[in-house]
Design a protein around this motif. Structure first.
Motif, PDB file in Angstrom:
ATOM      1  N   PRO A   1      37.805  60.463  50.043  1.00 48.24           N
ATOM      2  CA  PRO A   1      37.378  59.230  50.762  1.00 48.24           C
ATOM      3  C   PRO A   1      38.430  58.520  51.246  1.00 48.24           C
ATOM      4  CG  PRO A   1      36.968  58.894  48.510  1.00 48.24           C
ATOM      5  CD  PRO A   1      37.430  60.294  48.465  1.00 48.24           C
ATOM      6  N   THR A   2      38.389  57.825  52.413  1.00 46.70           N
ATOM      7  CA  THR A   2      39.324  57.064  52.953  1.00 46.70           C
ATOM      8  C   THR A   2      39.285  55.655  52.067  1.00 46.70           C
ATOM      9  OG1 THR A   2      38.111  56.183  54.563  1.00 46.70           O
ATOM     10  CG2 THR A   2      39.260  57.853  55.011  1.00 46.70           C
ATOM     11  N   GLU A   3      40.247  54.871  52.427  1.00 44.45           N
ATOM     12  CA  GLU A   3      40.357  53.354  51.694  1.00 44.45           C
ATOM     13  C   GLU A   3      38.951  52.646  52.023  1.00 44.45           C
ATOM     14  OE1 GLU A   3      42.924  49.447  51.396  1.00 44.45           O
ATOM     15  OE2 GLU A   3      43.849  51.227  52.677  1.00 44.45           O
ATOM     16  N   LYS A   4      38.490  52.773  53.245  1.00 46.12           N
ATOM     17  CA  LYS A   4      37.392  51.957  53.418  1.00 46.12           C
ATOM     18  C   LYS A   4      36.137  52.490  52.849  1.00 46.12           C
ATOM     19  CE  LYS A   4      38.763  50.008  57.873  1.00 46.12           C
ATOM     20  NZ  LYS A   4      38.406  49.909  59.410  1.00 46.12           N
ATOM     21  N   GLN A   5      35.995  53.970  52.788  1.00 41.43           N
ATOM     22  CA  GLN A   5      34.823  54.593  52.145  1.00 41.43           C
ATOM     23  C   GLN A   5      35.161  54.375  50.759  1.00 41.43           C
ATOM     24  OE1 GLN A   5      35.719  58.843  53.692  1.00 41.43           O
ATOM     25  NE2 GLN A   5      34.439  58.375  55.266  1.00 41.43           N
ATOM     26  N   ALA A   6      36.057  54.520  49.895  1.00 45.77           N
ATOM     27  CA  ALA A   6      36.283  54.210  48.668  1.00 45.77           C
ATOM     28  C   ALA A   6      35.822  52.764  48.329  1.00 45.77           C
ATOM     29  CB  ALA A   6      37.743  54.184  48.358  1.00 45.77           C
ATOM     30  N   ARG A   7      36.158  51.678  49.418  1.00 46.05           N
ATOM     31  CA  ARG A   7      35.561  50.388  48.994  1.00 46.05           C
ATOM     32  C   ARG A   7      33.915  50.245  49.073  1.00 46.05           C
ATOM     33  NH1 ARG A   7      39.719  46.755  52.693  1.00 46.05           N
ATOM     34  NH2 ARG A   7      41.665  47.058  51.372  1.00 46.05           N
ATOM     35  N   VAL A   8      33.491  50.987  49.981  1.00 44.56           N
ATOM     36  CA  VAL A   8      32.060  51.180  50.282  1.00 44.56           C
ATOM     37  C   VAL A   8      31.415  51.824  49.032  1.00 44.56           C
ATOM     38  CG1 VAL A   8      30.119  51.942  51.682  1.00 44.56           C
ATOM     39  CG2 VAL A   8      32.084  50.863  52.926  1.00 44.56           C
ATOM     40  N   ILE A   9      31.868  52.832  48.662  1.00 39.39           N
ATOM     41  CA  ILE A   9      31.301  53.405  47.322  1.00 39.39           C
ATOM     42  C   ILE A   9      31.353  52.802  46.242  1.00 39.39           C
ATOM     43  CG2 ILE A   9      31.595  55.407  45.685  1.00 39.39           C
ATOM     44  CD1 ILE A   9      32.707  57.226  48.141  1.00 39.39           C
ATOM     45  N   TRP A  10      32.535  52.047  45.947  1.00 35.52           N
ATOM     46  CA  TRP A  10      32.647  51.108  44.724  1.00 35.52           C
ATOM     47  C   TRP A  10      31.682  49.967  44.873  1.00 35.52           C
ATOM     48  CZ3 TRP A  10      34.232  52.241  40.376  1.00 35.52           C
ATOM     49  CH2 TRP A  10      35.228  53.258  40.058  1.00 35.52           C
ATOM     50  N   LEU A  11      31.729  49.307  46.157  1.00 34.16           N
ATOM     51  CA  LEU A  11      30.615  48.380  46.325  1.00 34.16           C
ATOM     52  C   LEU A  11      29.266  48.711  46.202  1.00 34.16           C
ATOM     53  CD1 LEU A  11      30.224  45.385  47.525  1.00 34.16           C
ATOM     54  CD2 LEU A  11      30.156  46.248  49.598  1.00 34.16           C
ATOM     55  N   ALA A  12      28.774  49.682  46.800  1.00 32.90           N
ATOM     56  CA  ALA A  12      27.610  50.311  46.302  1.00 32.90           C
ATOM     57  C   ALA A  12      27.147  50.569  44.760  1.00 32.90           C
ATOM     58  CB  ALA A  12      27.081  51.679  47.198  1.00 32.90           C
ATOM     59  N   ALA A  13      28.143  51.094  43.935  1.00 28.89           N
ATOM     60  CA  ALA A  13      28.014  51.307  42.399  1.00 28.89           C
ATOM     61  C   ALA A  13      28.080  50.007  41.800  1.00 28.89           C
ATOM     62  CB  ALA A  13      29.366  52.059  41.981  1.00 28.89           C
ATOM     63  N   THR A  14      28.842  48.903  42.295  1.00 30.55           N
ATOM     64  CA  THR A  14      28.806  47.681  41.857  1.00 30.55           C
ATOM     65  C   THR A  14      27.275  46.867  41.905  1.00 30.55           C
ATOM     66  OG1 THR A  14      31.034  47.093  41.971  1.00 30.55           O
ATOM     67  CG2 THR A  14      29.823  45.451  41.657  1.00 30.55           C
ATOM     68  N   GLY A  15      26.831  47.106  43.148  1.00 30.09           N
ATOM     69  CA  GLY A  15      25.566  46.629  43.478  1.00 30.09           C
ATOM     70  C   GLY A  15      24.740  47.239  42.503  1.00 30.09           C
ATOM     71  N   LEU A  16      24.467  48.666  42.528  1.00 33.35           N
ATOM     72  CA  LEU A  16      23.480  49.231  41.435  1.00 33.35           C
ATOM     73  C   LEU A  16      23.706  48.931  40.152  1.00 33.35           C
ATOM     74  CD1 LEU A  16      21.397  51.607  41.441  1.00 33.35           C
ATOM     75  CD2 LEU A  16      23.361  53.175  41.229  1.00 33.35           C
ATOM     76  N   ALA A  17      24.872  48.728  39.607  1.00 33.50           N
ATOM     77  CA  ALA A  17      24.960  48.076  38.350  1.00 33.50           C
ATOM     78  C   ALA A  17      24.287  46.747  38.140  1.00 33.50           C
ATOM     79  CB  ALA A  17      26.581  48.359  37.915  1.00 33.50           C
ATOM     80  N   VAL A  18      24.705  45.922  39.072  1.00 32.19           N
ATOM     81  CA  VAL A  18      24.312  44.483  38.968  1.00 32.19           C
ATOM     82  C   VAL A  18      22.568  44.542  39.136  1.00 32.19           C
ATOM     83  CG1 VAL A  18      23.917  42.376  40.115  1.00 32.19           C
ATOM     84  CG2 VAL A  18      26.232  43.394  39.957  1.00 32.19           C
ATOM     85  N   ALA A  19      22.071  45.384  39.886  1.00 27.78           N
ATOM     86  CA  ALA A  19      20.465  45.477  40.056  1.00 27.78           C
ATOM     87  C   ALA A  19      19.878  46.050  38.700  1.00 27.78           C
ATOM     88  CB  ALA A  19      20.140  46.560  41.203  1.00 27.78           C
ATOM     89  N   VAL A  20      20.690  46.935  37.956  1.00 25.75           N
ATOM     90  CA  VAL A  20      20.231  47.762  36.900  1.00 25.75           C
ATOM     91  C   VAL A  20      20.190  46.384  35.876  1.00 25.75           C
ATOM     92  CG1 VAL A  20      20.613  49.212  34.986  1.00 25.75           C
ATOM     93  CG2 VAL A  20      20.646  49.955  37.274  1.00 25.75           C
ATOM     94  N   ILE A  21      21.221  45.497  35.673  1.00 24.18           N
ATOM     95  CA  ILE A  21      21.594  44.540  34.733  1.00 24.18           C
ATOM     96  C   ILE A  21      20.312  43.589  35.015  1.00 24.18           C
ATOM     97  CG2 ILE A  21      22.920  42.844  33.925  1.00 24.18           C
ATOM     98  CD1 ILE A  21      25.299  44.516  34.520  1.00 24.18           C
ATOM     99  N   VAL A  22      20.170  43.193  36.196  1.00 28.02           N
ATOM    100  CA  VAL A  22      19.289  42.092  36.598  1.00 28.02           C
ATOM    101  C   VAL A  22      17.773  42.835  36.105  1.00 28.02           C
ATOM    102  CG1 VAL A  22      18.102  40.985  38.371  1.00 28.02           C
ATOM    103  CG2 VAL A  22      20.587  40.837  38.159  1.00 28.02           C
ATOM    104  N   GLY A  23      17.588  44.018  36.360  1.00 31.02           N
ATOM    105  CA  GLY A  23      16.221  44.504  36.111  1.00 31.02           C
ATOM    106  C   GLY A  23      16.032  44.646  34.667  1.00 31.02           C
TER     107      GLY A  23
END
Length: 410
Positions: A6-28
């Protein structure tokens, strides 16, 4: 098949999505934990209430027991002396205050139908003859009277015509005293739907009676719990860390520090809040007796329990006293006197009583206390949730101060 990295922008999007998923799991998980804790509290409330009451009693009596022990008495004798003094105080209360509370409770229960009728009459009188300010507002907002009268006349005429037509149709289609098959079927369907609900309601009432018996049995054990907690207090303080299922390490030292901080907050809150509630009960009773309010002692005794929940309990007391004043007297003077008593008590509590008793040891902002009480009563449910909301919020503050705010400051 080899995918390109992945490019630098794609890597940021992937990490952002993974972080959001982790936050959603923690909140749940946190929401599920809070919901599960609320369910456990509801199920185990007959067991937890006696233990909670015994714990609060221990928080109140432990300094007195230590005082007697410093005078040279043994721990057991000191506890027995304190229990004797407490029983003497309770006997005086049951001999003087409790009969008055019972009498006022019976009077209030017997007068509720009359109060309901008076309240309805007061509301009807106010709707027919509102205050001048409200009359001016209604005159500005109301449409012309002619259009209202015409509309009402037309509506009444149409309704009367429809009712007469329906009655005529029923009279011509059905003989006198006969029930059609559709009516019988509707009655059968209604009974088939209502009987299971009645059965569930009856079983629910039986379950409630059983839970109340369990609660009363638990209350009988409160002195036993309090006695052994007071007796073993020093042993518990000195050796409770040995029973933690954690090996000796820096992690255990950190866990012990956090638990001790939380315990200090809990003791400070419950000891202080009970003393504040006692002072509020005395002040409310005195103030309502001075202004001649009925059921003043009953309202003051209710304040002793309700003001354990900050803000919400005081508002409940104020609204109840206002309703009684409005129904009993029907004027504006006594509700204003009730508001004056409420203002004086809250001012004394905020400026004199709470600072001297609590001393800011809980360390929560008033807005945080209000939000915590509302969230506790909603998520954990009932009076127990409202009472536990403040110490649980203080626990959260301890954790944030230890692991979040401390790192940010450094």
């Amino acid at each position: 098949m080899n995918f390109p990295p992945p490019t630098e922008k794609q890597a940021r999007v992937i990490w952002l999505a993974a972080t959001g998923l982790a936050v959603a799991v923690i909140v749940g998980l946190l929401v599920a934990l809070v919901w599960g804790a609320g369910r456990v509290l509801q199920i185990l409330s007959p067991v937890l209430w006696p233990l909670a009451i015994a714990g609060v009693i221990v928080c109140l009596l432990d300094p007195v027991v230590d005082h007697f022990e410093k005078k040279g008495l043994s721990r057991v004798v000191s506890i027995i002396c304190v229990f004797g003094i407490a029983l003497l105080i309770l006997a005086v209360m049951f001999g003087s205050v409790v009969p008055q509370i019972v009498s006022e409770t019976r009077q209030l229960a017997a007068g509720i139908p009359d109060y309901s009728a008076k309240l309805g009459q007061r509301i009807e009188n106010w709707s027919e003859n509102p205050p001048p300010l409200i009359q001016k507002f209604l005159k500005r907002a109301a449409p012309p009277e002619t259009s209202i009268a015409a509309t009402n006349h037309e509506t009444i005429s149409t309704t009367a015509t429809n009712v007469a037509g329906n009655v005529a149709v029923k009279n011509t289609s059905q003989p006198n005293g006969a029930l059609d098959q559709e009516t019988l079927q509707s009655a059968k369907d209604w009974l088939a739907d209502a009987l299971p609900k009645v059965g569930r309601w009856l079983f629910g009432q039986v379950g409630r009676v059983a839970s109340w018996f369990g609660f009363l049995a638990g209350l009988a054990l409160v002195p036993v719990y309090a006695f052994y907690l007071l007796l073993e207090r020093r042993g518990i303080e000195s050796s409770w860390t040995d029973y933690l299922p954690v090996a000796d390490s820096n992690f255990k030292d950190e866990l012990v520090f956090v638990l001790r901080s939380i315990n200090g907050y809990l003791i400070a809150f419950f000891r202080g809040q009970v003393l504040v509630a006692m002072c509020d009960a005395v002040l409310y009773t005195t103030g309502f007796l001075i202004i001649g309010m009925p059921y003043a002692i009953l309202i003051g005794a209710s304040a002793l329990a309700l003001t354990m929940i900050p803000f919400l309990g005081a508002i409940t007391i104020c609204v109840t006293a206002l309703i009684i004043a409005v129904v009993q007297y029907g004027d504006w003077l006594h509700p204003l006197l009730v508001l004056a008593v409420f203002a004086v008590v809250q001012t004394l509590e905020g400026l004199v009583i709470s600072p001297r008793i609590m001393g800011g040891r809980v360390g929560l902002h008033p807005l945080a206390i209000i939000i915590a009480v509302m969230a506790g009563t909603t998520l954990l449910g009932g009076l127990l949730g409202g009472v536990l909301a403040i110490p649980l919020t203080a626990v959260l503050r301890v954790l944030l101060a230890r692991y979040v705010w401390k790192k940010r400051q450094t």
